[in-house]
Design a protein around this motif. Structure first.
Motif, PDB file in Angstrom:
ATOM      1  N   ARG A   1       6.134 -11.019  40.352  1.00  0.00           N
ATOM      2  CA  ARG A   1       7.253 -10.271  39.782  1.00  0.00           C
ATOM      3  C   ARG A   1       6.929  -9.852  38.358  1.00  0.00           C
ATOM      4  O   ARG A   1       6.424 -10.654  37.570  1.00  0.00           O
TER       5      ARG A   1
ATOM      6  N   GLN B   1      13.854  -6.850  36.073  1.00  0.00           N
ATOM      7  CA  GLN B   1      12.744  -6.949  37.005  1.00  0.00           C
ATOM      8  C   GLN B   1      12.364  -5.538  37.410  1.00  0.00           C
ATOM      9  O   GLN B   1      13.146  -4.827  38.040  1.00  0.00           O
TER      10      GLN B   1
ATOM     11  N   ARG C   1       8.610  -8.757  34.972  1.00  0.00           N
ATOM     12  CA  ARG C   1       9.900  -8.784  34.297  1.00  0.00           C
ATOM     13  C   ARG C   1       9.743  -8.524  32.807  1.00  0.00           C
ATOM     14  O   ARG C   1       8.721  -8.868  32.217  1.00  0.00           O
TER      15      ARG C   1
ATOM     16  N   GLU D   1      19.037 -15.424  34.709  1.00  0.00           N
ATOM     17  CA  GLU D   1      18.561 -16.780  35.016  1.00  0.00           C
ATOM     18  C   GLU D   1      18.963 -17.716  33.918  1.00  0.00           C
ATOM     19  O   GLU D   1      19.001 -17.400  32.795  1.00  0.00           O
TER      20      GLU D   1
ATOM     21  N   ARG E   1      15.922  -3.762  38.341  1.00  0.00           N
ATOM     22  CA  ARG E   1      17.255  -4.353  38.378  1.00  0.00           C
ATOM     23  C   ARG E   1      17.389  -5.438  37.322  1.00  0.00           C
ATOM     24  O   ARG E   1      16.392  -5.950  36.808  1.00  0.00           O
ATOM     25  N   ILE E   2      18.625  -5.790  37.047  1.00  0.00           N
ATOM     26  CA  ILE E   2      18.938  -6.841  36.090  1.00  0.00           C
ATOM     27  C   ILE E   2      18.902  -8.181  36.817  1.00  0.00           C
ATOM     28  O   ILE E   2      19.444  -8.313  37.921  1.00  0.00           O
ATOM     29  N   VAL E   3      18.270  -9.170  36.188  1.00  0.00           N
ATOM     30  CA  VAL E   3      18.203 -10.527  36.733  1.00  0.00           C
ATOM     31  C   VAL E   3      18.723 -11.485  35.669  1.00  0.00           C
ATOM     32  O   VAL E   3      18.307 -11.421  34.515  1.00  0.00           O
TER      33      VAL E   3
ATOM     34  N   MET F   1      18.667 -13.064  30.353  1.00  0.00           N
ATOM     35  CA  MET F   1      18.721 -11.879  31.167  1.00  0.00           C
ATOM     36  C   MET F   1      17.366 -11.182  31.106  1.00  0.00           C
ATOM     37  O   MET F   1      16.724 -11.163  30.059  1.00  0.00           O
ATOM     38  N   TYR F   2      16.987 -10.643  32.243  1.00  0.00           N
ATOM     39  CA  TYR F   2      15.706  -9.967  32.374  1.00  0.00           C
ATOM     40  C   TYR F   2      15.899  -8.648  33.121  1.00  0.00           C
ATOM     41  O   TYR F   2      16.878  -8.478  33.843  1.00  0.00           O
TER      42      TYR F   2
END
Length: 73
Positions: A41, A4, A43, A73, A69-71, A1-2
């Motif tokens: 981007r 951004q 992050r 991957e 926001r939460i990303v 989880m990142y």
């Protein structure tokens, strides 16, 4: 989880944001092509837990980056 924090077409702008948020967490700048345009981007992460993600997102927003926001991957 990142988290951004932003995406920019100008690398220098991504670099400035990365430096600004370095105190919040480890930042990384990655490049992605969207519809023929390169975006850089910014992050923070990877983050290990939902708690850590929520806390970090709050810090980023408190620093004025309300579009963060939460990303996953």
């Amino acid at each position: 989880m990142y988290i951004q924090a932003g995406a920019f077409t100008i690398y220098e702008n991504a670099l400035k944001l990365s430096a600004t948020l370095d105190s919040v967490g480890e930042t990384k700048i990655t490049s992605v092509i969207v519809d023929g345009t390169e975006f850089f981007r910014v992050r923070i992460g990877p983050l290990a837990s939902v708690n850590q993600v929520d806390n970090t997102l709050g810090l980023v927003i408190d620093n004025g980056y309300t579009a963060a926001r939460i990303v996953i991957e």
